[in-house]
Scaffold this motif. Structure first.
Motif, short mmCIF file in Angstrom:
data_model
loop_
_atom_site.label_atom_id
_atom_site.label_comp_id
_atom_site.label_asym_id
_atom_site.label_seq_id
_atom_site.Cartn_x
_atom_site.Cartn_y
_atom_site.Cartn_z
N GLY A 58 0.78 -1.23 0.00
CA GLY A 58 0.00 0.00 0.00
C GLY A 58 0.81 1.28 0.00
N GLY A 59 2.13 1.16 0.13
CA GLY A 59 3.00 2.33 0.00
C GLY A 59 2.69 3.47 0.96
N VAL A 60 2.95 4.69 0.48
CA VAL A 60 2.83 5.88 1.32
C VAL A 60 1.40 6.12 1.83
N PRO A 61 0.34 5.96 1.02
CA PRO A 61 -1.01 6.21 1.56
C PRO A 61 -1.34 5.35 2.77
N ARG A 62 -1.02 4.07 2.68
CA ARG A 62 -1.29 3.17 3.82
C ARG A 62 -0.42 3.54 5.02
N ALA A 63 0.86 3.82 4.76
CA ALA A 63 1.77 4.18 5.84
C ALA A 63 1.33 5.48 6.53
N ARG B 43 6.76 8.82 9.37
CA ARG B 43 5.55 9.65 9.30
C ARG B 43 4.90 9.84 10.66
N ILE B 44 5.41 9.15 11.67
CA ILE B 44 4.95 9.40 13.04
C ILE B 44 5.74 10.61 13.54
N ALA B 45 5.32 11.76 13.13
CA ALA B 45 6.12 12.96 13.35
C ALA B 45 5.27 14.12 13.83
N ARG B 46 5.75 14.82 14.86
CA ARG B 46 5.17 16.07 15.30
C ARG B 46 6.21 16.79 16.15
N PRO B 47 6.09 18.09 16.30
CA PRO B 47 7.09 18.86 17.04
C PRO B 47 7.32 18.32 18.45
N GLY B 48 8.58 18.16 18.81
CA GLY B 48 8.93 17.73 20.16
C GLY B 48 8.95 16.24 20.38
N LEU B 49 8.56 15.44 19.37
CA LEU B 49 8.52 13.98 19.51
C LEU B 49 9.70 13.36 18.76
N ARG B 50 10.55 12.64 19.48
CA ARG B 50 11.68 11.93 18.88
C ARG B 50 11.29 10.47 18.71
N VAL B 51 11.35 9.99 17.48
CA VAL B 51 10.85 8.65 17.15
C VAL B 51 11.99 7.72 16.76
N PHE B 52 12.02 6.54 17.39
CA PHE B 52 13.00 5.50 17.09
C PHE B 52 12.28 4.32 16.43
N GLY B 53 13.04 3.55 15.67
CA GLY B 53 12.50 2.34 15.07
C GLY B 53 13.36 1.15 15.45
N ALA B 54 12.74 0.00 15.67
CA ALA B 54 13.47 -1.23 15.99
C ALA B 54 12.95 -2.36 15.13
#
Length: 246
Positions: free
Chosen positions: A16-21, A52-63
């Motif tokens: 589903g690419g970017v729309p689904r993500a 894409r889990i992004a907003r000001p002040g939020l630092r996001v990590f992936g594992a």
């Protein structure tokens, strides 16, 4: 389970690419408290959702546990993608404000261990957000669903909502919210479902011997408009909070 080392090369374009993500990321953000400063995305895969889990002040990590997936995620999450088993995270106790797992729990039998580890790394007031009942979301009400549903074994689903609720409670996490989002580009066709059935992609919920599998695959291939996608699934995302104030 699929080999995600080999799946990485074509994962995004077949899911589903970017729309689904983007829809998945927006749903996660709806359940993450406004004051959250850190979030860990478990089984982040190629990082398409994670970035894409992004907003000001939020630092996001992936594992993720798959090397190939992390290689794809690294440019999207510079310095924030780590190789890790979701049951043994390289983060201290009470160090994160949020943990999410999108399309993970249905794949593994050790759901309880993942929930326990998430509870460990969450700060008081932190939130765990996970998708539940994933397989049940596909093709609901379609002719594909009518054909396959009698052969499904929903009680075996590792991400069954009632099961996840109980596991969360056992580890001190309380229900905190729920939302849903559209799996854009994931509406199956009878032809593609028949091919996936023969390839064993539905092994996590399908019960049947090889003869039954072949009979159902043939019946799917014979449905009208075999190459027309049915409606996109609606996925459910639920959240659980760790008691206390961060």
């Amino acid at each position: 389970m699929l080999d995600y080392e080999t799946e990485a090369a074509h994962y995004d374009e077949t899911r589903g690419g970017v729309p689904r993500a983007g829809a998945a990321a927006a749903a996660v953000l709806r359940l993450v408290p406004p004051g959250a400063r850190t979030l860990l995305d478990l089984a982040c895969g190629t990082g398409l959702v994670t970035e894409r889990i992004a907003r000001p002040g939020l630092r996001v990590f992936g594992a993720d546990a798959a090397h190939a997936m992390l290689r794809a995620a690294a440019p999207r999450l510079p310095g924030r993608a780590v190789r890790a088993d979701a049951r043994r995270l390289p983060f201290p106790d009470a160090s994160l404000d949020a943990v999410c797992a999108v399309w993970l729990l249905h794949l593994v039998p050790f759901t309880g261990e993942i929930v326990a580890e998430a509870a460990r790394v969450l700060r008081p007031g932190g939130v765990l957000a996970v998708t539940v009942d994933k397989d049940a979301a596909h093709d609901v009400g379609s002719d594909i669903d009518a054909l396959l549903r009698p052969h499904r074994a929903p009680a075996a689903a590792h991400d069954r909502a009632a099961r996840v609720d109980a596991l969360a409670a056992a580890h001190g996490l309380a229900p905190a919210g729920a939302t849903s989002f559209t799996g854009h580009g994931q509406g199956a066709t009878p032809g593609s479902t028949a091919r996936r059935l023969r390839a064993g992609h539905y092994a996590s919920w399908f019960r049947g011997d090889p003869a039954t599998t072949e009979t159902l695959a043939a019946a799917l291939a014979a449905l009208p408009d075999r190459d027309r996608p049915r409606p996109d699934p609606e996925y459910r995302l639920v959240s659980y909070a760790k008691p206390g104030i961060s």
